[in-house]
Scaffold this motif. Structure first.
Motif, PDB file in Angstrom:
ATOM      1  N   ASP A 179       0.823  -1.216   0.000  1.00  0.00           N
ATOM      2  CA  ASP A 179       0.000   0.000   0.000  1.00  0.00           C
ATOM      3  C   ASP A 179       0.855   1.264   0.000  1.00  0.00           C
ATOM      4  O   ASP A 179       0.427   2.311  -0.503  1.00  0.00           O
ATOM      5  CB  ASP A 179      -0.925   0.014   1.222  1.00  0.00           C
ATOM      6  N   SER A 180       2.056   1.179   0.567  1.00  0.00           N
ATOM      7  CA  SER A 180       2.930   2.353   0.630  1.00  0.00           C
ATOM      8  C   SER A 180       3.450   2.744  -0.747  1.00  0.00           C
ATOM      9  O   SER A 180       3.990   3.838  -0.920  1.00  0.00           O
ATOM     10  CB  SER A 180       4.110   2.077   1.565  1.00  0.00           C
ATOM     11  N   HIS A 203      -6.198   4.855  -7.539  1.00  0.00           N
ATOM     12  CA  HIS A 203      -7.321   4.154  -6.924  1.00  0.00           C
ATOM     13  C   HIS A 203      -7.580   2.780  -7.543  1.00  0.00           C
ATOM     14  O   HIS A 203      -8.000   1.866  -6.838  1.00  0.00           O
ATOM     15  CB  HIS A 203      -8.595   4.996  -7.033  1.00  0.00           C
ATOM     16  N   ARG A 204      -7.332   2.644  -8.844  1.00  0.00           N
ATOM     17  CA  ARG A 204      -7.690   1.406  -9.533  1.00  0.00           C
ATOM     18  C   ARG A 204      -6.455   0.716 -10.094  1.00  0.00           C
ATOM     19  O   ARG A 204      -5.406   1.329 -10.304  1.00  0.00           O
ATOM     20  CB  ARG A 204      -8.696   1.690 -10.656  1.00  0.00           C
ATOM     21  N   THR A 253      -9.659  -3.050  -2.387  1.00  0.00           N
ATOM     22  CA  THR A 253     -10.456  -4.273  -2.241  1.00  0.00           C
ATOM     23  C   THR A 253      -9.635  -5.536  -2.469  1.00  0.00           C
ATOM     24  O   THR A 253     -10.129  -6.638  -2.236  1.00  0.00           O
ATOM     25  CB  THR A 253     -11.634  -4.272  -3.224  1.00  0.00           C
ATOM     26  N   LEU A 254      -8.400  -5.401  -2.925  1.00  0.00           N
ATOM     27  CA  LEU A 254      -7.556  -6.562  -3.204  1.00  0.00           C
ATOM     28  C   LEU A 254      -7.023  -7.176  -1.918  1.00  0.00           C
ATOM     29  O   LEU A 254      -6.807  -6.484  -0.920  1.00  0.00           O
ATOM     30  CB  LEU A 254      -6.371  -6.166  -4.094  1.00  0.00           C
ATOM     31  N   SER A 255      -6.763  -8.481  -1.943  1.00  0.00           N
ATOM     32  CA  SER A 255      -6.107  -9.150  -0.821  1.00  0.00           C
ATOM     33  C   SER A 255      -4.628  -8.753  -0.812  1.00  0.00           C
ATOM     34  O   SER A 255      -4.118  -8.164  -1.773  1.00  0.00           O
ATOM     35  CB  SER A 255      -6.212 -10.671  -0.971  1.00  0.00           C
ATOM     36  N   GLY A 256      -3.931  -9.098   0.274  1.00  0.00           N
ATOM     37  CA  GLY A 256      -2.513  -8.768   0.374  1.00  0.00           C
ATOM     38  C   GLY A 256      -1.697  -9.392  -0.741  1.00  0.00           C
ATOM     39  O   GLY A 256      -0.810  -8.756  -1.317  1.00  0.00           O
ATOM     40  N   GLY A 257      -1.997 -10.655  -1.089  1.00  0.00           N
ATOM     41  CA  GLY A 257      -1.263 -11.319  -2.162  1.00  0.00           C
ATOM     42  C   GLY A 257      -1.499 -10.660  -3.507  1.00  0.00           C
ATOM     43  O   GLY A 257      -0.577 -10.489  -4.309  1.00  0.00           O
TER      44      GLY A 257
END
Length: 532
Positions: A82-83, A88-89, A131-135
């Motif tokens: 995230d950093s 946004h998309r 909305t995405l998972s960490g992977g």
């Protein structure tokens, strides 16, 4: 052969530090090499790749001595994807990288689709990133880096925040990319299984930020085993052994160790555990929500006083959100939480935080003081402890967590492992009824992680309830009395670690990467059945 990437007599000292983080490091990396950098927490691993990537001193100020030979095009994947995102998309984020290469807009859509396919990011290009998972976020981060056409890719613990399945998927993806594209890759990792097997080389740093060893992975692991153990560096579970040899030979030393561990876990489970503990925490038809997003509904569970509770599940399953609800960091919209049979909403903030301590997944979120000493001492001073008691308790924790030499440093200047230790130390100043921890061991070297667990076990023996979100299945197996498994918006398991890990149907259904002794028991049973 000329060096593709190199440094000579590199010494790095941050301006607030007394001693160098790296000291006279010289190395040379060739095009296409896959290099793994190992070392204990605070040994300068992340600093080294930041220098080689050009981040230090261009973007992070530090005193740098020696020669550094860089590449013009580099990409860095950090622990927290995230950093790295600014759009946004999904398609917008990849397009941002392409714009930095001046790729014409009309060519972008095809390139974005190709990159998403290359990293197996199987989502709609217009998907919102949050909305995405960490992977999936790490796959997107990789696609953005590949869009820059880097000569070198640097990875600073890229799987630290991923569940075990996501971690192995990312490693497999990177291994395939390394093979297909002859890509130069430099890794810093604590978890070695899944990555060390396809490395060309391992560079081992010591506590002083000097190179202790540099060579083929197998040679470094064998020749420096004792030094790595003493330095607290995680070692792979199997490498350089081969799993097939271990399974086929019950007399192999590793086979015997795994079987003994499995039998010990089974015996521990079968011991009758008499308990009349009261429920410390109870939920009734609780809905877990993160912002406007509903993650889980109808959650019914009970946590006994004095137990060690591990909460596991894939990224995005609601584990951290549940912890935040317990501490009222996320509002309870539907359902109820009871602490000591008193509704959580009826506890004052002061009384709640005297009963419960919370360690964030990101330790920086809880730092509010200018020195490490003051950070630990803060809670005692807020409660008007005598300064002599504050000094005594704080110095004890500084010693216990190996932070004595950093007492006057600003918390934000610590390494990730040191920040994690500090975040836990600040919560151990008091004798709370419950300690709630979100991934407290990630980013830690082996020695520090084990010392942290020892401290927590001692707190449990004194009556403290431990509630911990973790991806470390070995830790769950060793310490937990109760395991809560969250999966795709449901609370699907509540019981002992042995019952979970030894039940093959559960392991297969929820794609759990169990500790090796359970895997050995499963596969050894298969071998014996085939032999019949």
């Amino acid at each position: 052969m000329d060096s593709f990437l190199a440094c000579n007599n590199l010494t790095v000292r941050f301006y607030e530090g007394v001693k160098p983080v790296l000291h006279q490091v010289s190395l040379s990396i060739q095009k296409g090499e896959k290099v793994l950098i190992l070392g204990p927490s605070g040994s300068g691993k992340s600093t080294l790749i930041s220098v080689l990537a050009g981040i230090i001193p261009e973007h992070i100020e530090a005193e740098v001595q020696g020669e550094v030979f860089l590449r013009k095009q580099t990409g860095v994947m950090f622990q927290d994807p995230d950093s790295q995102f600014c759009m946004h998309r999904v398609n917008e984020e990849i397009a941002f990288s392409l714009e930095n290469r001046s790729v014409p807009r009309e060519e972008m859509d095809d390139i974005i689709q190709d990159l998403m396919q290359k990293v197996h990011l199987d989502v709609d290009p217009h998907t919102e990133i949050h909305t995405l998972s960490g992977g999936m976020k790490q796959r997107l981060a990789l696609a953005c880096l590949l869009a820059l056409e880097p000569e070198v890719l640097f990875f600073d613990e890229p799987t630290a925040q991923l569940d075990p399945t996501g971690r192995m998927e990312v490693f497999q993806l990177l291994s395939q990319l390394a093979t297909d594209q002859h890509q130069t890759m430099i890794f810093v990792e604590h978890v070695l299984d899944g990555v060390i097997e396809w490395m060309d080389r391992v560079i081992l740093l010591d506590h002083q930020g000097q190179i202790l060893a540099d060579g083929r992975p197998k040679d470094v692991m064998i020749e420096n085993e004792q030094e790595m153990k003493e330095a607290g560096i995680w070692r792979p579970n199997i490498f350089p052994e081969k799993w097939s040899n271990i399974i086929q030979n019950p007399f192999h030393p590793v086979s015997q160790t795994l079987m003994q561990t499995f039998e010990a876990r089974k015996e521990k489970h079968e011991e009758v555990r008499l308990t009349d503990q009261e429920a410390l925490i109870r939920t009734d038809q609780l809905q877990l929500s993160y912002g406007k997003k509903m993650i889980m509904s109808g959650l019914q569970l009970e946590i006994k006083a004095g137990d060690w509770v591990s909460i596991i599940g894939e990224n995005g399953s609601g584990k951290s959100t549940f912890l935040k609800h317990l501490m009222r960091l996320e509002p309870i919209k539907i359902g109820h939480i009871f602490l000591k049979e008193k509704h959580l909403k009826k506890w004052s903030d002061r009384l709640l935080y005297e009963k419960a301590g919370f360690v964030f997944q990101n330790p920086e979120l809880q730092f509010i003081q200018d020195t490490v000493f003051d950070e630990i001492a803060f809670g005692g001073r807020q409660r008007n402890w005598s300064e002599s008691l504050v000094q005594e308790k704080t110095n004890q924790l500084l010693h216990e967590f190996g932070l004595e030499t950093h007492a006057t440093a600003h918390p934000f200047t610590l390494s990730l492992g040191q920040k994690r230790r500090l975040s836990v130390a600040t919560m151990l100043l008091f004798d709370q009824d419950v300690l709630i921890l979100d991934e407290p061991t990630f980013g830690q070297d082996e020695k520090t992680a084990k010392e942290l667990i020892r401290c927590l076990k001692e707190r449990q023996r004194q009556g403290t309830t431990i509630i911990m979100v973790t991806h470390d299945m070995e830790l769950v197996d060793e310490c937990a009395d109760q395991v809560l498994l969250f999966h795709q918006g449901e609370h699907v398991y509540d019981g002992s670690p042995y019952e979970l890990f030894s039940t093959r149907e559960l392991v297969d259904s929820y794609q759990l990467r169990v500790p090796l002794h359970y895997r050995y028991a499963f596969e050894r049973k298969d071998v014996l059945e085939i032999a019949k």
